[in-house]
Design a protein around this motif. Structure first.
Motif, PDB file in Angstrom:
ATOM      1  N   LEU A  53     -46.901  -2.354 -17.745  1.00  0.00           N
ATOM      2  CA  LEU A  53     -47.994  -1.707 -18.481  1.00  0.00           C
ATOM      3  C   LEU A  53     -47.974  -2.116 -19.954  1.00  0.00           C
ATOM      4  O   LEU A  53     -49.036  -2.330 -20.557  1.00  0.00           O
ATOM      5  N   VAL A  72     -49.092   3.452 -23.936  1.00  0.00           N
ATOM      6  CA  VAL A  72     -48.382   3.718 -22.690  1.00  0.00           C
ATOM      7  C   VAL A  72     -47.255   4.710 -22.963  1.00  0.00           C
ATOM      8  O   VAL A  72     -46.386   4.443 -23.800  1.00  0.00           O
ATOM      9  N   PRO A 245     -52.850   1.703 -10.956  1.00  0.00           N
ATOM     10  CA  PRO A 245     -53.410   2.273 -12.181  1.00  0.00           C
ATOM     11  C   PRO A 245     -54.867   2.686 -11.906  1.00  0.00           C
ATOM     12  O   PRO A 245     -55.696   1.855 -11.552  1.00  0.00           O
TER      13      PRO A 245
END
Length: 341
Positions: A53, A72, A245
Motif C-alpha cells: 500500500l 496508509v 482494497p
C-alpha cells in the motif's frame, strides 16, 4: 477538491477517524482536482500488504506531482469498516473474499480449496473476462468497488506432533480455522476436524493442546509465532488467501475516468509488488523453519485436489453451474482464452 479523509492523525482512535471521514460532503470530480485517499487496515506495518500500500501511495504521488495522495494507517482496529464503507464512508478498506461474498455469494469461489492450480492461475483468472465479470457483479450487489484483487499468501498447515500428509492421517487432527465457510470446507478436504477459534487464542490453543494444529500463510505463522509450538510444517497449499482494497462504489464513480485509471493502475502494480515480496518471504521461511528444527512435509496434493472437486459441486447452485468450469479453463498463457457468459 475531492477528498476521502479528514485531518485526523495516525493516533486518533478508529471511531473518531471513521466519523470524521464519513462526515465529509461529496462533490463531483473533474480532471485536475486534488484527490486525497485514506486507507486504514489492521495488519502490522511489517506485513506485505502494508508495504504494498505504501508502494501504491508513492506511485500515485510521483505520477501526479502530488495531486493524488494516499495516507496508509496500519495496526488500527477497524470493526464494522466494510459496512461503513458501503453506507458511504469515504475511505479505502482491505477485506478478504468472504467480506464480498457476504453480499455476492459467488465471490467465495476465489477462496475455495484448491480452486487454482497455482498463483499464475489465480491472477490469470482475476484478469480474465470471467474474473472481471465476477468483480462487476460483486460491485453491483455490494456497492463496493475493488481496485484490484491481491493475495496474502498461500495457506499452509503446522501441526504439534501428528505428521499428517493424507486425509486418513489428518482424520484425528483438530485443525484451527477461521469461521468462514471456505475454511471449514478446506479443513474437510484435508480430512481434518474443523475447529474454529479466535485468532488471538491460537498460541494458547497450540500450547495447551486444545488444538492439534492451525493453518495460515507462512508470513502470518512467523509473525504470530505459531510455529514455535509445532513440530511439522505441512505444505498443503490448500487456499490462496485474498485481500482486496475496496471503496464505496458511488464515491468511486465520482472520480474522473482519468483518475480512476491512474488509481487502478497504481493498485495493480501494488498487487504485483505485494505478490513478489510474499513469494520471496514464503521461500525464505520454509528454509528458516527447517533450519529451526521443524520437519517440512510435502504431501501429494493431487489427493486433496480430487477431494476438493466434491466441495465445488456442493456449491454449484450458489455459484452457478458454469463458474467453476470457466475458472478451471482459464489459461495462464493468455488472458483471452475465457469468454463472457
Amino acid at each position: 477538491i475531492w477528498t476521502l479523509r479528514s485531518t485526523t492523525t495516525r493516533f486518533v482512535t478508529a471511531a473518531i477517524a471513521l466519523l470524521s471521514v464519513s462526515m465529509i460532503t461529496a462533490i463531483g470530480c473533474s480532471r485536475g482536482d486534488t484527490v486525497t485517499l485514506l486507507v486504514r487496515h489492521n495488519a502490522p506495518p511489517e506485513q506485505p500488504q502494508h508495504r504494498a500500500l505504501l508502494h501504491v501511495a508513492n506511485l500515485l504521488a510521483s505520477r501526479t506531482d502530488g495531486r493524488i495522495t494516499m495516507e496508509v494507517i496500519a495496526s488500527l482496529p477497524v470493526p464494522g469498516q466494510i459496512e461503513s464503507i458501503r453506507a458511504g464512508s469515504r475511505e479505502i478498506g482491505m477485506t478478504g473474499a468472504q467480506g464480498i461474498a457476504d453480499f455476492y455469494p459467488p465471490f467465495a469461489v476465489f477462496e475455495a480449496p484448491y480452486m487454482f492450480r497455482d498463483l499464475d492461475h489465480f491472477y490469470a483468472t482475476i484478469r480474465s473476462p470471467i474474473g472481471q465479470r465476477i468483480l462487476r457483479e460483486a460491485e453491483d450487489a455490494s456497492n463496493l468497488h475493488a481496485m484490484d484483487v491481491w493475495h496474502q499468501g498461500v495457506r499452509q498447515v503446522t501441526l504439534r506432533d501428528i505428521p499428517a500428509q493424507t486425509p486418513a492421517e489428518f482424520g484425528s487432527v483438530k485443525l484451527r480455522i477461521p469461521g468462514a465457510v471456505m475454511f471449514v470446507e478446506a479443513a474437510k478436504v484435508l480430512g481434518a476436524l474443523p475447529t474454529t477459534m479466535a485468532f488471538e487464542n491460537v498460541n494458547l490453543g497450540l500450547r495447551s493442546a486444545i488444538i492439534d494444529g492451525q493453518e495460515n500463510p507462512l508470513p502470518t505463522i512467523k509473525a504470530m509465532g505459531f510455529h514455535q509450538y509445532c513440530t511439522y510444517l505441512v505444505l498443503t497449499n490448500h487456499i490462496i488467501g485474498t485481500i482486496l482494497p475496496v471503496i464505496n462504489g458511488d464515491h468511486w464513480r465520482e472520480l474522473s475516468p482519468e483518475d480512476q485509471e491512474l488509481i487502478t493502475q497504481a493498485f495493480r502494480e501494488g498487487g504485483e509488488y505485494n505478490r513478489r515480496i510474499i513469494e520471496e518471504e514464503e521461500a525464505r521461511l520454509v528454509d528458516e523453519f527447517a533450519a529451526e528444527g521443524m520437519i517440512v512435509l510435502r504431501p501429494d496434493l493431487n489427493v486433496f485436489r480430487e477431494r476438493a472437486k466434491r466441495t465445488w459441486l456442493g456449491f454449484r447452485e450458489l455459484w452457478g453451474d458454469s463458474l467453476v468450469a470457466r475458472i478451471q479453463a482459464v489459461s495462464t498463457h493468455s488472458m483471452d482464452t475465457d469468454s463472457e457468459y
